[in-house]
Design a protein around this motif. Structure first.
Motif, PDB file in Angstrom:
ATOM      1  N   ASP A 151       0.859  -1.182   0.000  1.00  0.00           N
ATOM      2  CA  ASP A 151       0.000   0.000   0.000  1.00  0.00           C
ATOM      3  C   ASP A 151       0.896   1.232   0.000  1.00  0.00           C
ATOM      4  O   ASP A 151       1.219   1.774   1.062  1.00  0.00           O
ATOM      5  N   PRO A 152       1.317   1.699  -1.178  1.00  0.00           N
ATOM      6  CA  PRO A 152       2.246   2.829  -1.217  1.00  0.00           C
ATOM      7  C   PRO A 152       1.619   4.104  -0.648  1.00  0.00           C
ATOM      8  O   PRO A 152       0.489   4.443  -0.979  1.00  0.00           O
ATOM      9  N   ARG A 153       2.352   4.751   0.249  1.00  0.00           N
ATOM     10  CA  ARG A 153       1.883   5.996   0.854  1.00  0.00           C
ATOM     11  C   ARG A 153       2.943   7.069   0.658  1.00  0.00           C
ATOM     12  O   ARG A 153       4.133   6.816   0.836  1.00  0.00           O
ATOM     13  N   CYS A 154       2.484   8.267   0.338  1.00  0.00           N
ATOM     14  CA  CYS A 154       3.407   9.354   0.019  1.00  0.00           C
ATOM     15  C   CYS A 154       4.279   9.762   1.204  1.00  0.00           C
ATOM     16  O   CYS A 154       5.338  10.345   1.010  1.00  0.00           O
ATOM     17  N   GLU A 155       3.889   9.409   2.419  1.00  0.00           N
ATOM     18  CA  GLU A 155       4.723   9.729   3.574  1.00  0.00           C
ATOM     19  C   GLU A 155       5.988   8.864   3.598  1.00  0.00           C
ATOM     20  O   GLU A 155       6.925   9.163   4.318  1.00  0.00           O
ATOM     21  N   GLU A 156       6.019   7.796   2.804  1.00  0.00           N
ATOM     22  CA  GLU A 156       7.181   6.909   2.739  1.00  0.00           C
ATOM     23  C   GLU A 156       8.042   7.174   1.504  1.00  0.00           C
ATOM     24  O   GLU A 156       8.967   6.430   1.224  1.00  0.00           O
ATOM     25  N   GLY A 157       7.726   8.222   0.755  1.00  0.00           N
ATOM     26  CA  GLY A 157       8.456   8.546  -0.463  1.00  0.00           C
ATOM     27  C   GLY A 157       9.842   9.096  -0.181  1.00  0.00           C
ATOM     28  O   GLY A 157      10.214   9.358   0.973  1.00  0.00           O
ATOM     29  N   ASP A 158      10.605   9.298  -1.238  1.00  0.00           N
ATOM     30  CA  ASP A 158      11.946   9.869  -1.102  1.00  0.00           C
ATOM     31  C   ASP A 158      11.873  11.276  -0.502  1.00  0.00           C
ATOM     32  O   ASP A 158      12.751  11.689   0.243  1.00  0.00           O
ATOM     33  N   VAL A 159      10.822  12.015  -0.873  1.00  0.00           N
ATOM     34  CA  VAL A 159      10.522  13.313  -0.268  1.00  0.00           C
ATOM     35  C   VAL A 159       9.165  13.136   0.419  1.00  0.00           C
ATOM     36  O   VAL A 159       8.127  13.254  -0.228  1.00  0.00           O
ATOM     37  N   PRO A 160       9.163  12.828   1.721  1.00  0.00           N
ATOM     38  CA  PRO A 160       7.903  12.541   2.404  1.00  0.00           C
ATOM     39  C   PRO A 160       6.921  13.706   2.310  1.00  0.00           C
ATOM     40  O   PRO A 160       7.308  14.872   2.412  1.00  0.00           O
ATOM     41  N   GLN A 161       5.659  13.359   2.088  1.00  0.00           N
ATOM     42  CA  GLN A 161       4.593  14.354   1.990  1.00  0.00           C
ATOM     43  C   GLN A 161       3.562  14.063   3.065  1.00  0.00           C
ATOM     44  O   GLN A 161       3.485  12.948   3.584  1.00  0.00           O
ATOM     45  N   LYS A 162       2.752  15.053   3.385  1.00  0.00           N
ATOM     46  CA  LYS A 162       1.656  14.854   4.327  1.00  0.00           C
ATOM     47  C   LYS A 162       0.683  13.875   3.691  1.00  0.00           C
ATOM     48  O   LYS A 162       0.234  14.070   2.569  1.00  0.00           O
ATOM     49  N   CYS A 163       0.354  12.814   4.392  1.00  0.00           N
ATOM     50  CA  CYS A 163      -0.441  11.730   3.813  1.00  0.00           C
ATOM     51  C   CYS A 163      -1.766  11.588   4.558  1.00  0.00           C
ATOM     52  O   CYS A 163      -1.907  10.719   5.409  1.00  0.00           O
ATOM     53  N   GLU A 164      -2.697  12.460   4.247  1.00  0.00           N
ATOM     54  CA  GLU A 164      -4.012  12.396   4.866  1.00  0.00           C
ATOM     55  C   GLU A 164      -5.075  12.379   3.785  1.00  0.00           C
ATOM     56  O   GLU A 164      -4.927  13.026   2.748  1.00  0.00           O
ATOM     57  N   ILE A 165      -6.151  11.681   4.068  1.00  0.00           N
ATOM     58  CA  ILE A 165      -7.269  11.660   3.136  1.00  0.00           C
ATOM     59  C   ILE A 165      -7.926  13.026   3.176  1.00  0.00           C
ATOM     60  O   ILE A 165      -8.187  13.574   4.246  1.00  0.00           O
ATOM     61  N   ASP A 166      -8.191  13.593   2.018  1.00  0.00           N
ATOM     62  CA  ASP A 166      -8.860  14.880   1.919  1.00  0.00           C
ATOM     63  C   ASP A 166     -10.284  14.713   2.447  1.00  0.00           C
ATOM     64  O   ASP A 166     -11.057  13.894   1.954  1.00  0.00           O
ATOM     65  N   SER A 167     -10.640  15.472   3.465  1.00  0.00           N
ATOM     66  CA  SER A 167     -11.945  15.309   4.111  1.00  0.00           C
ATOM     67  C   SER A 167     -13.107  15.570   3.156  1.00  0.00           C
ATOM     68  O   SER A 167     -14.226  15.125   3.409  1.00  0.00           O
ATOM     69  N   ARG A 168     -12.865  16.266   2.064  1.00  0.00           N
ATOM     70  CA  ARG A 168     -13.941  16.496   1.095  1.00  0.00           C
ATOM     71  C   ARG A 168     -14.428  15.186   0.497  1.00  0.00           C
ATOM     72  O   ARG A 168     -15.551  15.102   0.013  1.00  0.00           O
ATOM     73  N   TYR A 169     -13.576  14.157   0.505  1.00  0.00           N
ATOM     74  CA  TYR A 169     -13.934  12.886  -0.112  1.00  0.00           C
ATOM     75  C   TYR A 169     -14.524  11.884   0.878  1.00  0.00           C
ATOM     76  O   TYR A 169     -14.850  10.772   0.503  1.00  0.00           O
ATOM     77  N   LEU A 170     -14.644  12.271   2.122  1.00  0.00           N
ATOM     78  CA  LEU A 170     -15.283  11.414   3.107  1.00  0.00           C
ATOM     79  C   LEU A 170     -16.746  11.837   3.200  1.00  0.00           C
ATOM     80  O   LEU A 170     -17.087  12.807   3.855  1.00  0.00           O
ATOM     81  N   SER A 171     -17.622  11.123   2.540  1.00  0.00           N
ATOM     82  CA  SER A 171     -19.012  11.568   2.450  1.00  0.00           C
ATOM     83  C   SER A 171     -19.905  11.046   3.562  1.00  0.00           C
ATOM     84  O   SER A 171     -21.059  11.419   3.656  1.00  0.00           O
ATOM     85  N   VAL A 172     -19.399  10.195   4.427  1.00  0.00           N
ATOM     86  CA  VAL A 172     -20.194   9.710   5.541  1.00  0.00           C
ATOM     87  C   VAL A 172     -20.332  10.848   6.558  1.00  0.00           C
ATOM     88  O   VAL A 172     -19.356  11.485   6.930  1.00  0.00           O
ATOM     89  N   ASP A 173     -21.551  11.087   7.010  1.00  0.00           N
ATOM     90  CA  ASP A 173     -21.853  12.128   7.999  1.00  0.00           C
ATOM     91  C   ASP A 173     -21.439  13.524   7.537  1.00  0.00           C
ATOM     92  O   ASP A 173     -21.009  14.349   8.338  1.00  0.00           O
ATOM     93  N   LYS A 174     -21.566  13.787   6.261  1.00  0.00           N
ATOM     94  CA  LYS A 174     -21.240  15.110   5.723  1.00  0.00           C
ATOM     95  C   LYS A 174     -22.522  15.933   5.619  1.00  0.00           C
ATOM     96  O   LYS A 174     -23.600  15.403   5.397  1.00  0.00           O
ATOM     97  N   VAL A 175     -22.366  17.209   5.707  1.00  0.00           N
ATOM     98  CA  VAL A 175     -23.515  18.089   5.507  1.00  0.00           C
ATOM     99  C   VAL A 175     -23.838  18.125   4.019  1.00  0.00           C
ATOM    100  O   VAL A 175     -22.943  18.077   3.179  1.00  0.00           O
ATOM    101  N   PRO A 176     -25.120  18.187   3.627  1.00  0.00           N
ATOM    102  CA  PRO A 176     -25.482  18.127   2.211  1.00  0.00           C
ATOM    103  C   PRO A 176     -25.037  19.342   1.395  1.00  0.00           C
ATOM    104  O   PRO A 176     -24.995  19.283   0.186  1.00  0.00           O
ATOM    105  N   GLU A 177     -24.654  20.430   2.037  1.00  0.00           N
ATOM    106  CA  GLU A 177     -24.273  21.640   1.302  1.00  0.00           C
ATOM    107  C   GLU A 177     -22.971  21.489   0.520  1.00  0.00           C
ATOM    108  O   GLU A 177     -22.681  22.275  -0.364  1.00  0.00           O
TER     109      GLU A 177
END
Length: 167
Positions: free
Chosen positions: A113-139
């Motif tokens: 499971d390749p993750r960008c935090e393990e790359g040669d230049v580590p990056q912040k590796c978090e899921i963008d909350s915009r793509y988590l649609s569970v319990d999201k407001v409909p707006e």
């Protein structure tokens, strides 16, 4: 840059010999949509013959562009193998191409499971909350998964459960 590492068995000393260099990234030949090499395979190996096999030990490294499983962003990670050991069976005397063995040794060490935090230049590796649609407001405009009772298939199963409880 070489495309193959060929060992001449006739000129290989009994005590072994050192081989170092680079092989073209074309040796990986990976399908579209998979990780892609972004540089050559660099090797520094000690090659020695043992009866009907050739043993190659040493270091292998090659950089690849992976896609992060969390963020879906591309990143570069070098597969670096310090204690690589590749055994190649000797079919006949003469020259032996060991390129495929080296290629496979690198490929089997790909991250599951390749993750960008393990790359040669580590990056912040978090899921963008915009793509988590569970319990999201409909707006926010993102589709939400069906709620319990809103899908007829689930309602039909709930009715069966209710009938079972009455027995």
């Amino acid at each position: 840059m070489k495309k193959h590492l060929v060992i001449d068995l006739a000129s290989l000393p009994e005590e072994g010999k050192s081989f170092a260099g680079e092989l073209s990234q074309e040796i990986f030949d990976l399908p579209e949509g998979d990780a892609q090499p972004v540089g050559p395979l660099v090797y520094d190996l000690w090659v020695q013959r043992f009866s009907s096999e050739l043993l190659l030990t040493g270091t292998l490294s090659a950089p690849f562009e992976f896609t992060c499983v969390r963020t879906l962003h591309p990143f570069v990670q070098t597969i670096h193998l310090e204690g690589a050991a590749v055994s190649v069976e000797i079919g006949r005397e003469g020259e032996l191409d060991v390129t495929e063995g080296l290629r496979e040794e690198v490929l089997i060490n790909f991250p599951v499971d390749p993750r960008c935090e393990e790359g040669d230049v580590p990056q912040k590796c978090e899921i963008d909350s915009r793509y988590l649609s569970v319990d999201k407001v409909p707006e926010d405009g993102l589709p939400t998964p069906p709620r319990a009772g809103s899908d007829d298939r689930w309602s039909a199963l709930d009715k069966l459960k209710d009938q079972k409880d009455q027995l």
